[in-house]
Scaffold this motif. Structure first.
Motif, PDB file in Angstrom:
ATOM      1  N   CYS A  22       6.402 -36.967  34.089  1.00  0.00           N
ATOM      2  CA  CYS A  22       7.128 -35.720  34.352  1.00  0.00           C
ATOM      3  C   CYS A  22       7.769 -35.176  33.078  1.00  0.00           C
ATOM      4  N   GLU A  23       8.383 -36.052  32.321  1.00  0.00           N
ATOM      5  CA  GLU A  23       9.017 -35.620  31.072  1.00  0.00           C
ATOM      6  C   GLU A  23       7.980 -35.102  30.080  1.00  0.00           C
ATOM      7  N   THR A  24       6.809 -35.720  30.065  1.00  0.00           N
ATOM      8  CA  THR A  24       5.731 -35.263  29.184  1.00  0.00           C
ATOM      9  C   THR A  24       5.308 -33.846  29.561  1.00  0.00           C
ATOM     10  N   TYR A  25       5.121 -33.598  30.860  1.00  0.00           N
ATOM     11  CA  TYR A  25       4.741 -32.254  31.312  1.00  0.00           C
ATOM     12  C   TYR A  25       5.839 -31.240  31.033  1.00  0.00           C
ATOM     13  N   LYS A  26       7.101 -31.629  31.220  1.00  0.00           N
ATOM     14  CA  LYS A  26       8.208 -30.728  30.905  1.00  0.00           C
ATOM     15  C   LYS A  26       8.212 -30.389  29.418  1.00  0.00           C
ATOM     16  N   GLY A  27       7.838 -31.378  28.585  1.00  0.00           N
ATOM     17  CA  GLY A  27       7.752 -31.137  27.144  1.00  0.00           C
ATOM     18  C   GLY A  27       6.672 -30.119  26.802  1.00  0.00           C
ATOM     19  N   LEU A  28       5.550 -30.190  27.498  1.00  0.00           N
ATOM     20  CA  LEU A  28       4.489 -29.203  27.287  1.00  0.00           C
ATOM     21  C   LEU A  28       4.982 -27.804  27.645  1.00  0.00           C
ATOM     22  N   TYR A  29       5.706 -27.721  28.718  1.00  0.00           N
ATOM     23  CA  TYR A  29       6.287 -26.450  29.147  1.00  0.00           C
ATOM     24  C   TYR A  29       7.228 -25.915  28.080  1.00  0.00           C
ATOM     25  N   LYS A  30       8.098 -26.820  27.585  1.00  0.00           N
ATOM     26  CA  LYS A  30       9.079 -26.425  26.570  1.00  0.00           C
ATOM     27  C   LYS A  30       8.386 -25.986  25.282  1.00  0.00           C
ATOM     28  N   ASN A  31       7.293 -26.678  24.912  1.00  0.00           N
ATOM     29  CA  ASN A  31       6.534 -26.295  23.708  1.00  0.00           C
ATOM     30  C   ASN A  31       5.928 -24.902  23.844  1.00  0.00           C
ATOM     31  N   ALA A  32       5.726 -24.473  25.076  1.00  0.00           N
ATOM     32  CA  ALA A  32       5.197 -23.128  25.320  1.00  0.00           C
ATOM     33  C   ALA A  32       6.326 -22.101  25.367  1.00  0.00           C
ATOM     34  N   GLY A  33       7.555 -22.560  25.077  1.00  0.00           N
ATOM     35  CA  GLY A  33       8.694 -21.649  25.030  1.00  0.00           C
ATOM     36  C   GLY A  33       9.333 -21.369  26.376  1.00  0.00           C
ATOM     37  N   LYS A  34       9.114 -22.255  27.354  1.00  0.00           N
ATOM     38  CA  LYS A  34       9.655 -22.048  28.692  1.00  0.00           C
ATOM     39  C   LYS A  34      10.406 -23.293  29.149  1.00  0.00           C
ATOM     40  N   GLU A  35      11.310 -23.090  30.067  1.00  0.00           N
ATOM     41  CA  GLU A  35      11.980 -24.205  30.729  1.00  0.00           C
ATOM     42  C   GLU A  35      11.302 -24.411  32.077  1.00  0.00           C
ATOM     43  N   PHE A  36      11.037 -25.661  32.449  1.00  0.00           N
ATOM     44  CA  PHE A  36      10.417 -25.917  33.735  1.00  0.00           C
ATOM     45  C   PHE A  36      11.420 -25.608  34.838  1.00  0.00           C
ATOM     46  N   PRO A  37      11.041 -24.773  35.803  1.00  0.00           N
ATOM     47  CA  PRO A  37      11.990 -24.387  36.851  1.00  0.00           C
ATOM     48  C   PRO A  37      12.375 -25.583  37.728  1.00  0.00           C
ATOM     49  N   GLN A  38      13.647 -25.699  38.013  1.00  0.00           N
ATOM     50  CA  GLN A  38      14.142 -26.801  38.838  1.00  0.00           C
ATOM     51  C   GLN A  38      14.227 -26.421  40.311  1.00  0.00           C
ATOM     52  N   ASP A  39      14.156 -25.129  40.602  1.00  0.00           N
ATOM     53  CA  ASP A  39      14.222 -24.655  41.981  1.00  0.00           C
ATOM     54  C   ASP A  39      12.845 -24.788  42.634  1.00  0.00           C
ATOM     55  N   PRO A  40      12.724 -25.597  43.708  1.00  0.00           N
ATOM     56  CA  PRO A  40      11.422 -25.796  44.355  1.00  0.00           C
ATOM     57  C   PRO A  40      10.762 -24.505  44.842  1.00  0.00           C
ATOM     58  N   THR A  41      11.561 -23.558  45.292  1.00  0.00           N
ATOM     59  CA  THR A  41      10.999 -22.283  45.753  1.00  0.00           C
ATOM     60  C   THR A  41      10.362 -21.536  44.588  1.00  0.00           C
ATOM     61  N   GLN A  42      11.015 -21.555  43.447  1.00  0.00           N
ATOM     62  CA  GLN A  42      10.444 -20.907  42.262  1.00  0.00           C
ATOM     63  C   GLN A  42       9.180 -21.640  41.803  1.00  0.00           C
ATOM     64  N   GLN A  43       9.179 -22.962  41.865  1.00  0.00           N
ATOM     65  CA  GLN A  43       7.984 -23.736  41.513  1.00  0.00           C
ATOM     66  C   GLN A  43       6.814 -23.353  42.409  1.00  0.00           C
ATOM     67  N   LEU A  44       7.084 -23.241  43.707  1.00  0.00           N
ATOM     68  CA  LEU A  44       6.041 -22.866  44.664  1.00  0.00           C
ATOM     69  C   LEU A  44       5.531 -21.457  44.382  1.00  0.00           C
ATOM     70  N   ARG A  45       6.439 -20.529  44.122  1.00  0.00           N
ATOM     71  CA  ARG A  45       6.051 -19.143  43.832  1.00  0.00           C
ATOM     72  C   ARG A  45       5.156 -19.098  42.593  1.00  0.00           C
ATOM     73  N   LEU A  46       5.518 -19.837  41.557  1.00  0.00           N
ATOM     74  CA  LEU A  46       4.720 -19.859  40.328  1.00  0.00           C
ATOM     75  C   LEU A  46       3.339 -20.470  40.573  1.00  0.00           C
ATOM     76  N   ALA A  47       3.283 -21.519  41.414  1.00  0.00           N
ATOM     77  CA  ALA A  47       1.992 -22.141  41.731  1.00  0.00           C
ATOM     78  C   ALA A  47       1.096 -21.169  42.497  1.00  0.00           C
ATOM     79  N   ILE A  48       1.673 -20.454  43.448  1.00  0.00           N
ATOM     80  CA  ILE A  48       0.903 -19.465  44.209  1.00  0.00           C
ATOM     81  C   ILE A  48       0.422 -18.354  43.286  1.00  0.00           C
ATOM     82  N   ASP A  49       1.304 -17.860  42.433  1.00  0.00           N
ATOM     83  CA  ASP A  49       0.917 -16.810  41.479  1.00  0.00           C
ATOM     84  C   ASP A  49      -0.218 -17.276  40.583  1.00  0.00           C
ATOM     85  N   ALA A  50      -0.189 -18.545  40.168  1.00  0.00           N
ATOM     86  CA  ALA A  50      -1.244 -19.082  39.296  1.00  0.00           C
ATOM     87  C   ALA A  50      -2.605 -19.026  39.983  1.00  0.00           C
TER      88      ALA A  50
END
Length: 99
Positions: A22-50
């Motif tokens: 999990c920390e490795t994946y969060k690091g990839l997110y951070k390297n892309a200039g983003k913070e991994f969302p901690q809100d499950p609803t936002q995570q779901l919305r982003l997955a659906i959008d993808a």
């Protein structure tokens, strides 16, 4: 990580291994200039959008062309609760294509 740990199944990884993953994946997110969302609803919305945003990707267009699928059909997302997760050969997740 499974190869590094000498295991085959996700269920063979320890909780420490999964935390590291999990920390490795969060690091990839951070390297892309983003913070991994901690809100499950936002995570779901982003997955659906993808899923919807992938409709016009080169890979999806090629797949449709190979299988003679019109691009007029569209795509869909089904959201369901996982009961057991990846416990072994009889459990899992995946992607379904239908025509």
């Amino acid at each position: 990580l499974k190869e590094e740990r000498g295991v085959v199944e996700d269920s063979e990884l320890t909780s420490s291994d999964l935390k590291l993953l999990c920390e490795t994946y969060k690091g990839l997110y951070k390297n892309a200039g983003k913070e991994f969302p901690q809100d499950p609803t936002q995570q779901l919305r982003l997955a659906i959008d993808a899923v919807f945003n992938s409709w016009d990707s080169d890979r999806a267009v090629t797949y449709r062309n190979i299988h003679h699928i019109t691009d007029m059909l569209g795509t869909a997302v089904t959201v369901q609760s996982m009961v057991f997760g990846n416990l072994g050969q009889t459990s899992g997740t995946g992607v379904l294509f239908s025509r």
